[in-house]
Design a protein around this motif. Structure first.
Motif, mmCIF file in Angstrom:
data_model
loop_
_atom_site.group_PDB
_atom_site.id
_atom_site.type_symbol
_atom_site.label_atom_id
_atom_site.label_comp_id
_atom_site.label_asym_id
_atom_site.label_seq_id
_atom_site.Cartn_x
_atom_site.Cartn_y
_atom_site.Cartn_z
ATOM 1 N N VAL A 8 -2.003 5.109 0.891
ATOM 2 C CA VAL A 8 -1.892 6.186 -0.086
ATOM 3 C C VAL A 8 -3.040 7.149 0.168
ATOM 4 O O VAL A 8 -4.196 6.752 0.153
ATOM 5 C CB VAL A 8 -1.947 5.668 -1.540
ATOM 6 C CG1 VAL A 8 -1.902 6.833 -2.528
ATOM 7 C CG2 VAL A 8 -0.808 4.694 -1.808
ATOM 8 N N ARG A 9 -2.691 8.405 0.448
ATOM 9 C CA ARG A 9 -3.689 9.458 0.645
ATOM 10 C C ARG A 9 -3.639 10.375 -0.559
ATOM 11 O O ARG A 9 -2.569 10.652 -1.072
ATOM 12 C CB ARG A 9 -3.347 10.309 1.876
ATOM 13 C CG ARG A 9 -3.195 9.566 3.147
ATOM 14 C CD ARG A 9 -4.568 9.108 3.657
ATOM 15 N NE ARG A 9 -4.411 8.453 4.910
ATOM 16 C CZ ARG A 9 -4.628 9.039 6.085
ATOM 17 N NH1 ARG A 9 -5.029 10.275 6.155
ATOM 18 N NH2 ARG A 9 -4.442 8.376 7.199
ATOM 19 N N GLU A 10 -4.771 10.858 -0.976
ATOM 20 C CA GLU A 10 -4.794 11.835 -2.057
ATOM 21 C C GLU A 10 -5.189 13.185 -1.480
ATOM 22 O O GLU A 10 -6.212 13.299 -0.801
ATOM 23 C CB GLU A 10 -5.750 11.415 -3.161
ATOM 24 C CG GLU A 10 -5.587 12.281 -4.381
ATOM 25 C CD GLU A 10 -6.201 11.681 -5.632
ATOM 26 O OE1 GLU A 10 -7.038 12.360 -6.231
ATOM 27 O OE2 GLU A 10 -5.825 10.551 -5.993
ATOM 28 N N SER A 12 -5.237 17.546 -2.451
ATOM 29 C CA SER A 12 -5.131 18.568 -3.500
ATOM 30 C C SER A 12 -4.112 19.627 -3.114
ATOM 31 O O SER A 12 -3.927 19.925 -1.935
ATOM 32 C CB SER A 12 -6.480 19.249 -3.714
ATOM 33 O OG SER A 12 -7.401 18.356 -4.257
ATOM 34 N N THR A 45 2.192 7.170 1.756
ATOM 35 C CA THR A 45 2.378 7.883 0.499
ATOM 36 C C THR A 45 1.253 8.893 0.354
ATOM 37 O O THR A 45 0.099 8.584 0.644
ATOM 38 C CB THR A 45 2.351 6.905 -0.697
ATOM 39 O OG1 THR A 45 3.454 6.009 -0.585
ATOM 40 C CG2 THR A 45 2.433 7.646 -2.022
ATOM 41 N N ILE A 46 1.625 10.093 -0.085
ATOM 42 C CA ILE A 46 0.621 11.098 -0.428
ATOM 43 C C ILE A 46 0.690 11.302 -1.933
ATOM 44 O O ILE A 46 1.767 11.485 -2.494
ATOM 45 C CB ILE A 46 0.875 12.444 0.283
ATOM 46 C CG1 ILE A 46 0.758 12.290 1.798
ATOM 47 C CG2 ILE A 46 -0.111 13.503 -0.233
ATOM 48 C CD1 ILE A 46 1.125 13.554 2.572
ATOM 49 N N ARG A 47 -0.457 11.232 -2.559
ATOM 50 C CA ARG A 47 -0.567 11.554 -3.979
ATOM 51 C C ARG A 47 -1.167 12.953 -4.062
ATOM 52 O O ARG A 47 -2.351 13.145 -3.799
ATOM 53 C CB ARG A 47 -1.439 10.538 -4.706
ATOM 54 C CG ARG A 47 -1.625 10.883 -6.189
ATOM 55 C CD ARG A 47 -2.152 9.694 -6.975
ATOM 56 N NE ARG A 47 -1.146 8.645 -6.942
ATOM 57 C CZ ARG A 47 -1.389 7.358 -6.665
ATOM 58 N NH1 ARG A 47 -2.611 6.944 -6.420
ATOM 59 N NH2 ARG A 47 -0.404 6.476 -6.655
ATOM 60 N N PHE A 48 -0.316 13.911 -4.349
ATOM 61 C CA PHE A 48 -0.793 15.277 -4.505
ATOM 62 C C PHE A 48 -1.390 15.434 -5.898
ATOM 63 O O PHE A 48 -0.842 14.942 -6.876
ATOM 64 C CB PHE A 48 0.352 16.280 -4.329
ATOM 65 C CG PHE A 48 0.787 16.464 -2.905
ATOM 66 C CD1 PHE A 48 -0.088 16.936 -1.933
ATOM 67 C CD2 PHE A 48 2.087 16.170 -2.532
ATOM 68 C CE1 PHE A 48 0.322 17.111 -0.627
ATOM 69 C CE2 PHE A 48 2.509 16.343 -1.222
ATOM 70 C CZ PHE A 48 1.623 16.822 -0.263
ATOM 71 N N ARG A 49 -2.504 16.122 -5.970
ATOM 72 C CA ARG A 49 -3.184 16.391 -7.233
ATOM 73 C C ARG A 49 -3.361 17.897 -7.352
ATOM 74 O O ARG A 49 -3.777 18.556 -6.410
ATOM 75 C CB ARG A 49 -4.549 15.704 -7.249
ATOM 76 C CG ARG A 49 -5.352 15.944 -8.519
ATOM 77 C CD ARG A 49 -6.679 15.187 -8.505
ATOM 78 N NE ARG A 49 -6.512 13.758 -8.307
ATOM 79 C CZ ARG A 49 -6.185 12.887 -9.263
ATOM 80 N NH1 ARG A 49 -5.987 13.287 -10.491
ATOM 81 N NH2 ARG A 49 -6.063 11.602 -8.987
ATOM 82 N N ASP A 54 -6.039 16.315 -13.399
ATOM 83 C CA ASP A 54 -5.670 14.928 -13.126
ATOM 84 C C ASP A 54 -4.165 14.779 -12.915
ATOM 85 O O ASP A 54 -3.661 13.662 -12.806
ATOM 86 C CB ASP A 54 -6.108 14.021 -14.290
ATOM 87 C CG ASP A 54 -7.625 13.862 -14.350
ATOM 88 O OD1 ASP A 54 -8.280 13.947 -13.295
ATOM 89 O OD2 ASP A 54 -8.149 13.653 -15.459
ATOM 90 N N THR A 56 -0.793 14.459 -11.081
ATOM 91 C CA THR A 56 -0.443 14.002 -9.738
ATOM 92 C C THR A 56 1.063 13.880 -9.549
ATOM 93 O O THR A 56 1.830 13.825 -10.519
ATOM 94 C CB THR A 56 -1.086 12.631 -9.428
ATOM 95 O OG1 THR A 56 -0.557 11.659 -10.321
ATOM 96 C CG2 THR A 56 -2.595 12.692 -9.496
ATOM 97 N N ASP A 58 3.597 11.800 -6.482
ATOM 98 C CA ASP A 58 3.621 10.991 -5.264
ATOM 99 C C ASP A 58 4.838 11.310 -4.404
ATOM 100 O O ASP A 58 5.953 11.454 -4.922
ATOM 101 C CB ASP A 58 3.642 9.499 -5.604
ATOM 102 C CG ASP A 58 2.325 9.019 -6.196
ATOM 103 O OD1 ASP A 58 1.355 9.793 -6.226
ATOM 104 O OD2 ASP A 58 2.274 7.860 -6.636
#
Length: 119
Positions: A8-10, A12, A45-49, A54, A56, A58
């Protein structure tokens, strides 16, 4: 044989792009080929923020395709997949406003994304 679990990458995103991803309208994310993205792969998986919040969303990575620059990426992927609300020239200007020439020179990544069902 070892199975490597999906990571999982986060990352922005600006609000206007986040909203397109969150409704499944934006299916290709554009990034510069930074070293920290070199091993991004299908199945991750990318968790866009949203920048500065806060909130997000996915997505699952379907594929990662490298291009020499943003023009080649838009031509190869089709601008409607990157931003269905803007034409090619507008998108190219917008992307280059985010990433200056020295960043674009690193190469461009087209990340095919699919919204995960729980969003």
């Amino acid at each position: 044989m070892t199975d490597t679990p999906a990571r999982v990458r986060e990352l922005s995103l600006y609000r206007r792009y986040f909203d397109l991803v969150a409704v499944g309208a934006k299916t290709v994310e554009v990034r510069v080929k930074y070293p920290h993205l070199a091993d991004l792969a299908a199945g991750d998986t990318i968790r866009f923020r949203v920048k500065g919040t806060d909130e997000t969303c996915d997505v699952r990575v379907g594929r990662v395709t490298e291009y020499p620059d943003f023009e080649a990426l838009l031509d190869g992927e089709g601008p409607a997949k990157v931003n269905p609300n803007a034409g090619r020239d507008r998108q190219l200007a917008d992307i280059r406003a985010i990433y200056p020439p020295e960043k674009e020179a690193l190469g461009a990544l087209a990340i095919k994304v699919e919204l995960l069902a729980d969003h």
